[in-house]
Write an enzyme that holds these catalytic residues in place. Structure first.
Site, mmCIF file in Angstrom:
data_model
loop_
_atom_site.group_PDB
_atom_site.id
_atom_site.type_symbol
_atom_site.label_atom_id
_atom_site.label_comp_id
_atom_site.label_asym_id
_atom_site.label_seq_id
_atom_site.Cartn_x
_atom_site.Cartn_y
_atom_site.Cartn_z
ATOM 1 N N SER A 59 -0.882 2.147 7.630
ATOM 2 C CA SER A 59 -0.640 3.512 8.095
ATOM 3 C C SER A 59 -1.920 4.332 8.152
ATOM 4 C CB SER A 59 0.361 4.205 7.179
ATOM 5 O OG SER A 59 -0.223 4.466 5.919
ATOM 6 N N ASN A 89 0.825 -1.211 0.000
ATOM 7 C CA ASN A 89 0.000 0.000 0.000
ATOM 8 C C ASN A 89 0.861 1.263 0.000
ATOM 9 O OD1 ASN A 89 -2.493 1.420 0.046
ATOM 10 N ND2 ASN A 89 -2.227 1.793 2.221
ATOM 11 N N ASP A 90 1.448 1.605 1.124
ATOM 12 C CA ASP A 90 2.185 2.868 1.236
ATOM 13 C C ASP A 90 3.387 2.934 0.304
ATOM 14 O OD1 ASP A 90 0.485 3.864 3.316
ATOM 15 O OD2 ASP A 90 1.471 2.468 4.662
ATOM 16 N N VAL A 91 4.049 1.795 0.062
ATOM 17 C CA VAL A 91 5.272 1.817 -0.749
ATOM 18 C C VAL A 91 4.978 2.003 -2.231
ATOM 19 C CG1 VAL A 91 6.542 0.433 0.921
ATOM 20 C CG2 VAL A 91 5.335 -0.701 -0.951
#
Length: 458
Positions: free
Chosen positions: A424, A383-385
């Protein structure tokens, strides 16, 4: 004594070689065994070191070694690969606890002739070991889902107060030469509390950095204990662990385009940073058959693994899909972000377990250069990466963080269970991009279905 020193040198060399080999997935397993052999040799040699003092405790030592061996074997046999991050945190906490035990014993051996240097070194080992112990336990709880993130506007100030109190007590105790009998235990209690409050506010998405930092703390505590005992292997081993953990922490902070202070007090990944924009458009769903056709007739496919792959234990399914596509002339690689997962190297460990060739694991910079020639990017639980907000949204908490720029590729397919935000709590506009298709379901089952679809196209 000269033979003991020679064996200590040999132990240190083994530790250095083992640590060096751990820098590559291809040699990490052998490196671990070499380092373990070095530590085992150092343990045996220390039992015959005359500097170590009283040697009448062999029974206790052997019993402790036996208990530790049994615990290690049981954990290694039962732990699932998805639980490796929390196991690393737990074992690191044990290292901090050892430094605490050693320091407390030495503190109560101090006499009037104890130098300020020895007292200061011992108390710093106590302090850092205590922080590493309780901090690692909180990290373990966060990674295992037993401890929730806690963040408030005063948490940073609260931590500073505890830190100042602990350092103040240490300075007073060292200068006063132990005039207050209960002060060492007060320092221990404050150190343990500070380790708890230090890690508790840090968001779960920052756990790779925190684990690396806590590893460095344990190494530093071991090095200080080595100074106290005049033990060369403990000193050098602690320096190696402490320095490598510090370097890794800095590298991961650079990979997130954030300072260590920002990680500690900034709260990325914490409940305070969960605010984000809502859905930004319509989601386009893909079917397993459509995705399989795209991948089967592609030239280059890039798989992007994330923590969702670990949760679903889909690494072996990815390897089987990779094998099927490779046999049909498709070039398959894996793009690895430095902080993907819940600990440093998490994705590399999982893919190595599935026997994915090491040359297929592409680091972030090289992968970003390859995406322009990539036909299909298959995102497995990341997701965040892969969040493009890091590149083009100054209001995003992750703005400026280097990410995998998968929108450079021709097609993006994201495997997710639902449209829930990542760990996150930050919304990802990638999911609503016109070039992205969502394939919902359990990652392992979905990839197995894709593999069957690819095989049926012969």
């Amino acid at each position: 004594m000269q033979y003991i020193n020679l064996l200590y040198i040999l132990s240190t060399v083994l530790l250095i070689i083992g640590l060096r080999r751990m820098s590559s997935p291809a040699s990490a397993a052998k490196g671990n065994l070499i380092a373990a052999a070095g530590m085992g040799l150092a343990t045996i040699v220390a039992m015959f070191d005359p500097i170590a003092g009283d040697q009448g405790n062999y029974a206790w030592i052997i019993v402790a070694l036996a208990i530790g061996t049994v615990v290690g074997l049981v954990f290694s046999k039962k732990v699932a690969m998805t639980a490796i991050p929390e196991l690393v945190s737990l074992f690191n906490g044990f290292g901090g606890a050892c430094a605490v035990a050693i320091s407390i014993i030495e503190v109560y051996k101090f006499g009037e002739t104890s130098s300020i240097g020895v007292r200061a070194t011992t108390y710093m080992a106590l302090f850092i070991g205590g922080v590493a112990f309780t901090g690692s336990l909180i990290a373990y709880g966060k990674l295992s889902g037993k401890v929730k993130d806690w963040k408030s506007g005063i948490s940073s100030y609260f931590n500073l107060i505890w830190l100042a109190l602990c350092l103040g007590l240490i300075i007073y105790e060292v200068v006063a030469m132990g005039q207050i009998e209960y002060l060492p235990m007060a320092i221990l209690v404050v150190s343990l509390i500070y380790g708890f409050t230090f890690v508790l506010p840090i968001g779960g998405a920052d756990m790779p950095v925190v684990i690396s930092l806590l590893n460095a703390f344990t190494g530093i505590a071991a090095a200080l204990a080595g100074i106290v005992y005049s033990n060369m292997v403990m000193l050098l081993g602690g320096i190696l662990v402490g320095s490598s953990g510090t370097i890794l922490t800095v590298l991961m902070c650079n990979a997130m385009n954030r300072s260590l202070i920002n990680v500690i007090i900034g709260g990325f990944g914490s409940s305070a940073a969960t605010a984000g924009a809502g859905p930004e458009g319509d989601v386009k769903e893909a079917t397993a058959n459509d995705t399989a056709i795209m991948m089967r007739y592609a030239t280059n496919v890039m798989i992007i693994p994330g923590y969702g792959m670990a949760v679903a234990q889909a690494q072996k399914a990815c390897k089987e899909l990779d094998k099927s596509l490779t046999e049909r002339g498709v070039n398959v690689n894996y793009a690895i972000h430095p902080v993907a997962g819940r600990m440093p190297g998490h994705m590399n460990v999982l893919l190595a377990e599935a026997d994915v060739p090491y040359n297929k694991l592409i680091d972030m910079d090289d992968a970003n250069n390859m995406f322009g020639d990539t036909d299909v990017c298959l995102v497995v639980g990341a997701n965040d990466v892969v969040n493009p907000s890091a590149l083009d949204d100054p209001s995003s908490p992750i703005y400026g963080m280097p990410v995998l720029e998968i929108l450079k590729s021709k097609n993006v397919v994201v495997l997710k269970r639902s449209m829930n935000k990542g760990y996150s709590g930050i919304e990802n506009p990638l999911f609503f991009h016109e070039r992205t298709k969502m394939l919902f379901g359990d990652a392992k089952a979905t990839i197995e279905t894709l593999n069957n679809e690819v095989k049926s196209m012969d």
